[in-house]
Design a protein around this motif. Structure first.
Motif, PDB file in Angstrom:
ATOM      1  N   LEU A   4      10.045   9.769 -10.655  1.00 20.85           N
ATOM      2  CA  LEU A   4      10.193  10.710 -11.703  1.00 20.85           C
ATOM      3  C   LEU A   4      11.014  11.057 -12.249  1.00 20.85           C
ATOM      4  CD1 LEU A   4       7.391  13.091 -10.975  1.00 20.85           C
ATOM      5  CD2 LEU A   4       6.651  11.276 -11.784  1.00 20.85           C
ATOM      6  N   THR A   5      11.871  10.914 -14.013  1.00 14.63           N
ATOM      7  CA  THR A   5      12.443  11.243 -14.808  1.00 14.63           C
ATOM      8  C   THR A   5      12.959  12.621 -13.983  1.00 14.63           C
ATOM      9  OG1 THR A   5      12.102  11.486 -16.935  1.00 14.63           O
ATOM     10  CG2 THR A   5      12.467   9.198 -15.849  1.00 14.63           C
ATOM     11  N   GLU A   6      14.518  12.989 -14.723  1.00 14.03           N
ATOM     12  CA  GLU A   6      14.634  14.406 -14.873  1.00 14.03           C
ATOM     13  C   GLU A   6      13.316  15.109 -15.743  1.00 14.03           C
ATOM     14  OE1 GLU A   6      17.341  13.144 -17.238  1.00 14.03           O
ATOM     15  OE2 GLU A   6      16.440  12.006 -15.692  1.00 14.03           O
ATOM     16  N   PHE A   7      13.055  14.663 -16.779  1.00 11.30           N
ATOM     17  CA  PHE A   7      11.634  15.253 -17.529  1.00 11.30           C
ATOM     18  C   PHE A   7      10.147  15.169 -17.043  1.00 11.30           C
ATOM     19  CE2 PHE A   7      15.348  13.770 -20.132  1.00 11.30           C
ATOM     20  CZ  PHE A   7      15.770  14.776 -20.428  1.00 11.30           C
ATOM     21  N   GLY A   8      10.617  14.915 -15.964  1.00  9.15           N
ATOM     22  CA  GLY A   8       9.314  14.765 -15.094  1.00  9.15           C
ATOM     23  C   GLY A   8       8.234  13.390 -15.622  1.00  9.15           C
ATOM     24  N   VAL A   9       8.683  12.272 -16.305  1.00 14.17           N
ATOM     25  CA  VAL A   9       7.909  10.973 -16.566  1.00 14.17           C
ATOM     26  C   VAL A   9       8.494  10.058 -16.198  1.00 14.17           C
ATOM     27  CG1 VAL A   9       8.278   9.243 -18.616  1.00 14.17           C
ATOM     28  CG2 VAL A   9       8.974  11.380 -18.689  1.00 14.17           C
ATOM     29  N   PRO A  10       6.939   9.514 -15.184  1.00 10.78           N
ATOM     30  CA  PRO A  10       6.944   8.689 -14.537  1.00 10.78           C
ATOM     31  C   PRO A  10       7.679   7.242 -14.779  1.00 10.78           C
ATOM     32  CG  PRO A  10       4.691   8.939 -14.431  1.00 10.78           C
ATOM     33  CD  PRO A  10       5.728   9.903 -15.327  1.00 10.78           C
ATOM     34  N   ALA A  11       8.528   6.749 -14.502  1.00 16.05           N
ATOM     35  CA  ALA A  11       9.644   5.716 -13.926  1.00 16.05           C
ATOM     36  C   ALA A  11       9.156   3.963 -13.450  1.00 16.05           C
ATOM     37  CB  ALA A  11      11.119   5.572 -14.222  1.00 16.05           C
ATOM     38  N   PHE A  12       8.499   3.027 -13.814  1.00 11.51           N
ATOM     39  CA  PHE A  12       8.294   2.220 -13.249  1.00 11.51           C
ATOM     40  C   PHE A  12       9.309   0.800 -13.818  1.00 11.51           C
ATOM     41  CE2 PHE A  12       4.113   4.269 -14.111  1.00 11.51           C
ATOM     42  CZ  PHE A  12       3.720   3.960 -13.618  1.00 11.51           C
ATOM     43  N   CYS A  13       9.830   0.547 -12.515  1.00 15.77           N
ATOM     44  CA  CYS A  13      11.774  -0.035 -12.488  1.00 15.77           C
ATOM     45  C   CYS A  13      10.918  -1.494 -12.258  1.00 15.77           C
ATOM     46  CB  CYS A  13      12.707   0.479 -12.126  1.00 15.77           C
ATOM     47  SG  CYS A  13      12.650   2.233 -12.398  1.00 15.77           S
ATOM     48  N   LEU A  14      10.394  -2.097 -12.734  1.00 11.82           N
ATOM     49  CA  LEU A  14      10.396  -3.475 -12.635  1.00 11.82           C
ATOM     50  C   LEU A  14      11.931  -4.806 -12.097  1.00 11.82           C
ATOM     51  CD1 LEU A  14       7.041  -3.895 -14.206  1.00 11.82           C
ATOM     52  CD2 LEU A  14       7.379  -2.680 -11.812  1.00 11.82           C
ATOM     53  N   PRO A  15      10.783  -5.627 -11.363  1.00 14.40           N
ATOM     54  CA  PRO A  15      12.131  -7.100 -12.179  1.00 14.40           C
ATOM     55  C   PRO A  15      12.331  -7.566 -12.784  1.00 14.40           C
ATOM     56  CG  PRO A  15      10.668  -6.652  -9.503  1.00 14.40           C
ATOM     57  CD  PRO A  15      10.143  -6.114 -11.024  1.00 14.40           C
ATOM     58  N   GLY A  16      12.880  -9.003 -13.041  1.00 17.61           N
ATOM     59  CA  GLY A  16      12.836  -9.119 -14.254  1.00 17.61           C
ATOM     60  C   GLY A  16      12.592 -10.624 -14.797  1.00 17.61           C
ATOM     61  N   ASN A  17      11.808 -11.188 -13.725  1.00 22.26           N
ATOM     62  CA  ASN A  17      11.415 -12.484 -13.765  1.00 22.26           C
ATOM     63  C   ASN A  17       9.772 -12.215 -14.475  1.00 22.26           C
ATOM     64  OD1 ASN A  17      12.949 -14.299 -12.697  1.00 22.26           O
ATOM     65  ND2 ASN A  17      13.091 -13.937 -10.908  1.00 22.26           N
ATOM     66  N   ASP A  36       0.678  -1.185  -0.197  1.00 22.99           N
ATOM     67  CA  ASP A  36      -0.290  -0.239  -0.280  1.00 22.99           C
ATOM     68  C   ASP A  36       1.082   1.410   0.344  1.00 22.99           C
ATOM     69  OD1 ASP A  36      -1.782  -1.600  -0.005  1.00 22.99           O
ATOM     70  OD2 ASP A  36      -2.918  -0.996   1.907  1.00 22.99           O
ATOM     71  N   GLU A  37       1.792   1.742   0.464  1.00 27.91           N
ATOM     72  CA  GLU A  37       3.007   2.536   0.833  1.00 27.91           C
ATOM     73  C   GLU A  37       3.428   2.603  -1.041  1.00 27.91           C
ATOM     74  OE1 GLU A  37       4.421   1.681   5.459  1.00 27.91           O
ATOM     75  OE2 GLU A  37       5.487   1.181   3.592  1.00 27.91           O
ATOM     76  N   HIS A  38       3.478   1.228  -0.892  1.00 28.26           N
ATOM     77  CA  HIS A  38       4.324   2.228  -3.072  1.00 28.26           C
ATOM     78  C   HIS A  38       3.399   1.878  -3.611  1.00 28.26           C
ATOM     79  CE1 HIS A  38       7.661   1.418  -5.355  1.00 28.26           C
ATOM     80  NE2 HIS A  38       7.017  -0.023  -5.934  1.00 28.26           N
ATOM     81  N   ARG A  39       2.537   1.610  -3.539  1.00 17.64           N
ATOM     82  CA  ARG A  39       1.431   2.013  -4.474  1.00 17.64           C
ATOM     83  C   ARG A  39       0.706   3.151  -3.762  1.00 17.64           C
ATOM     84  NH1 ARG A  39      -4.110   0.371  -6.532  1.00 17.64           N
ATOM     85  NH2 ARG A  39      -5.748   1.610  -5.432  1.00 17.64           N
ATOM     86  N   ALA A  40       0.527   3.600  -3.156  1.00 20.16           N
ATOM     87  CA  ALA A  40       0.289   5.645  -2.271  1.00 20.16           C
ATOM     88  C   ALA A  40       1.382   6.356  -2.896  1.00 20.16           C
ATOM     89  CB  ALA A  40       0.682   5.876  -1.133  1.00 20.16           C
ATOM     90  N   ARG A  41       2.466   5.803  -3.209  1.00 20.51           N
ATOM     91  CA  ARG A  41       4.063   6.796  -4.273  1.00 20.51           C
ATOM     92  C   ARG A  41       3.415   6.754  -4.898  1.00 20.51           C
ATOM     93  NH1 ARG A  41       9.059   5.796  -5.058  1.00 20.51           N
ATOM     94  NH2 ARG A  41      10.136   7.523  -5.394  1.00 20.51           N
ATOM     95  N   VAL A  42       2.913   5.397  -5.945  1.00 18.76           N
ATOM     96  CA  VAL A  42       3.053   5.944  -7.505  1.00 18.76           C
ATOM     97  C   VAL A  42       1.879   6.242  -7.987  1.00 18.76           C
ATOM     98  CG1 VAL A  42       2.956   4.521  -9.624  1.00 18.76           C
ATOM     99  CG2 VAL A  42       4.303   3.941  -7.966  1.00 18.76           C
ATOM    100  N   GLU A  99       0.150  -5.509 -12.478  1.00 17.87           N
ATOM    101  CA  GLU A  99      -1.139  -5.691 -11.563  1.00 17.87           C
ATOM    102  C   GLU A  99      -1.523  -4.751 -10.410  1.00 17.87           C
ATOM    103  OE1 GLU A  99      -3.951  -6.349 -13.528  1.00 17.87           O
ATOM    104  OE2 GLU A  99      -3.007  -7.293 -15.640  1.00 17.87           O
ATOM    105  N   MET A 100      -0.298  -4.726  -9.590  1.00 20.67           N
ATOM    106  CA  MET A 100      -0.093  -3.614  -8.651  1.00 20.67           C
ATOM    107  C   MET A 100      -0.077  -2.182  -8.290  1.00 20.67           C
ATOM    108  SD  MET A 100      -1.746  -6.507  -6.654  1.00 20.67           S
ATOM    109  CE  MET A 100      -1.591  -5.608  -4.991  1.00 20.67           C
ATOM    110  N   PHE A 101       1.115  -1.798  -9.054  1.00 23.78           N
ATOM    111  CA  PHE A 101       1.127  -0.786  -9.148  1.00 23.78           C
ATOM    112  C   PHE A 101       0.745   0.119 -10.685  1.00 23.78           C
ATOM    113  CE2 PHE A 101       4.326  -3.312  -6.311  1.00 23.78           C
ATOM    114  CZ  PHE A 101       3.734  -2.803  -5.318  1.00 23.78           C
ATOM    115  N   VAL A 102       1.357  -0.362 -11.197  1.00 28.46           N
ATOM    116  CA  VAL A 102       1.603   0.418 -13.195  1.00 28.46           C
ATOM    117  C   VAL A 102      -0.025   0.455 -13.525  1.00 28.46           C
ATOM    118  CG1 VAL A 102       2.212   0.163 -15.428  1.00 28.46           C
ATOM    119  CG2 VAL A 102       3.717  -1.095 -13.072  1.00 28.46           C
ATOM    120  N   ARG A 103      -0.910  -0.507 -13.587  1.00 29.61           N
ATOM    121  CA  ARG A 103      -1.866  -0.940 -14.726  1.00 29.61           C
ATOM    122  C   ARG A 103      -2.475   0.762 -13.759  1.00 29.61           C
ATOM    123  NH1 ARG A 103      -6.759  -2.193 -13.594  1.00 29.61           N
ATOM    124  NH2 ARG A 103      -8.626  -3.066 -15.617  1.00 29.61           N
TER     125      ARG A 103
END
Length: 400
Positions: free
Chosen positions: A286-299, A5-11, A308-312
């Motif tokens: 946010l990148t230096e250009f203000g673009v949201p960047a989602f950095c996910l694991p690789g598996n 929930d904390e990570h989702r709220a930040r996103v 499903e939990m954060f990006v969607r």
């Protein structure tokens, strides 16, 4: 480690709806309305006929009465012919009802039946007496002028666009679809149709994410595969012109985790661990250009669960949607399984009207990509539960 929930709220706090743009309704299918559309006129605009037939004085239209037809009013006519006692006006569906009339007699309720000649007949004889105000659609009967025709936040489909046109609008304010870049990282990745050598695997994350992004109501702007090379990743990121970026792989603490090496501390991007399994290593900001960047694991399962939990939810919020979450239901476990406590387990499952069971016999390992093909939902098991027993009640996030 932070909670889901904390990570989702930040996103969600960093991914507000995109600014509204003016767009023709003909180009707005599938977009989200940014402000209420109000009816410029009452609907219907005027009293009109709901049937092909004859406008009459109801008091004259008794069974067996013969009425003289004095005028003809087709749809689109501006005419408002006078009607004296004992007179009728032939009228077509949608045509304005003469002010003097208080009922419409359908063609089939006269002696002439449904046969229509080019010229109106001289007389008709009533065979079925009309009810009061029969077959007259009154001005504003559907909705009055100034009322909301379609509310902000509505996804615009054929019916909604038709209502907007009927309300008198051709250009509306909408949220455009977020344009998303998908970047898969890893020197081990090859094309799905390739033949892997030792240490190589087919790249599937971008396929999963491209479909998921589209289903979420966003637009895939670019799909790129990058080896474990910091310079190559920086080059790709520099050329992006998008509303959001999703990167997979290289987000943990490995020696070759290039996403973290390149983006950690850039703009507001932070890497953290989230109390969930799979999907523990996460990066966002946010990148230096203000673009949201989602950095996910690789598996792949971690990618699917993280999306499903954060990006969607974030992409749907950026698109202006009010309903950003999947529906959740409660089902009874049809099997037992153990798991490590301390993290929320998010498990691909199959469910029916009553029960739920894991989609894979191998548990919730982040590498079990084949299980995704059978899964129809995700089971959400609280962090303090170390064992799910057959018959337990389980919260299920429905994916379809």
């Amino acid at each position: 480690m932070i909670t889901v929930d904390e990570h989702r709220a930040r996103v969600l706090a960093a991914a507000p709806p995109l600014p509204a743009i003016a767009q023709l309704i003909s180009d707005s299918t599938g977009l989200v309305l940014a402000e209420d559309v109000v009816n410029r006129w009452p609907v219907p605009l005027f009293d009109n006929s709901g049937m092909d037939g004859y406008a009459v004085h109801r008091a004259d239209a008794t069974v067996g009465a013969t009425l003289r037809v004095v005028a003809d009013v087709p749809a689109g006519s501006p005419e408002d012919p006078a009607m004296a006692a004992g007179e009728a006006v032939r009228i077509m569906t949608g045509a304005p009802v003469p002010t003097a009339a208080d009922a419409v007699v359908p063609l089939e309720h006269t002696d002439l039946g449904t046969a229509i000649s080019e010229a109106a007949p001289e007389t008709i004889t009533i065979t079925v007496e009309p009810k009061e105000h029969a077959h007259i659609r009154r001005t504003g009967e559907d909705t009055p002028a100034g009322s909301v025709a379609v509310a902000a936040g509505t996804v615009l489909g054929p019916w909604q666009l038709s209502a907007i046109a009927s309300a008198g609008h051709e250009t509306i304010l909408v949220h455009r679809k977020p344009r998303v870049a998908i970047i898969s990282t890893g020197s081990e990745l090859i094309d799905p149709s390739g033949t892997p050598e030792r240490g190589q695997i087919p790249e599937s994350n971008s396929v999963l994410l491209a479909a998921a992004v589209t289903q979420a109501g966003a637009e895939v702007a670019a799909v790129t595969r990058v080896p474990d090379d910091e310079h190559a990743l920086r080059s790709v990121l520099t050329g992006l012109d998008v509303d959001a970026a999703i990167l997979t792989g290289g987000a943990s603490v490995g020696a070759f985790d290039i996403v973290k090496a390149v983006l950690d501390g850039t703009g507001s991007i932070e890497f953290t661990t989230v109390a969930m399994q799979p999907g523990k290593p996460q990066g966002f900001g946010l990148t230096e250009f203000g673009v949201p960047a989602f950095c996910l694991p690789g598996n792949p399962v971690s990618v699917a669960v993280s999306f499903e939990m954060f990006v969607r939810p974030a992409l749907r919020q950026m698109a202006g949607l009010h309903d950003i979450d999947r529906p959740r239901v409660i089902r009874t476990a049809a099997a037992s399984w153990r798991r490590k406590p301390g993290r929320v387990q998010i498990l691909p499952v199959v469910f029916d009207d009553e029960t739920v069971r894991p989609a894979s016999r191998g548990g919730s390992g982040s590498h079990l990509v084949t299980s995704l093909a059978d899964a129809t939902a995700l089971a959400l098991i609280p962090a303090d539960v170390d064992h799910v027993s057959e018959g337990d009640r389980v919260t299920v996030m429905v994916l379809s």
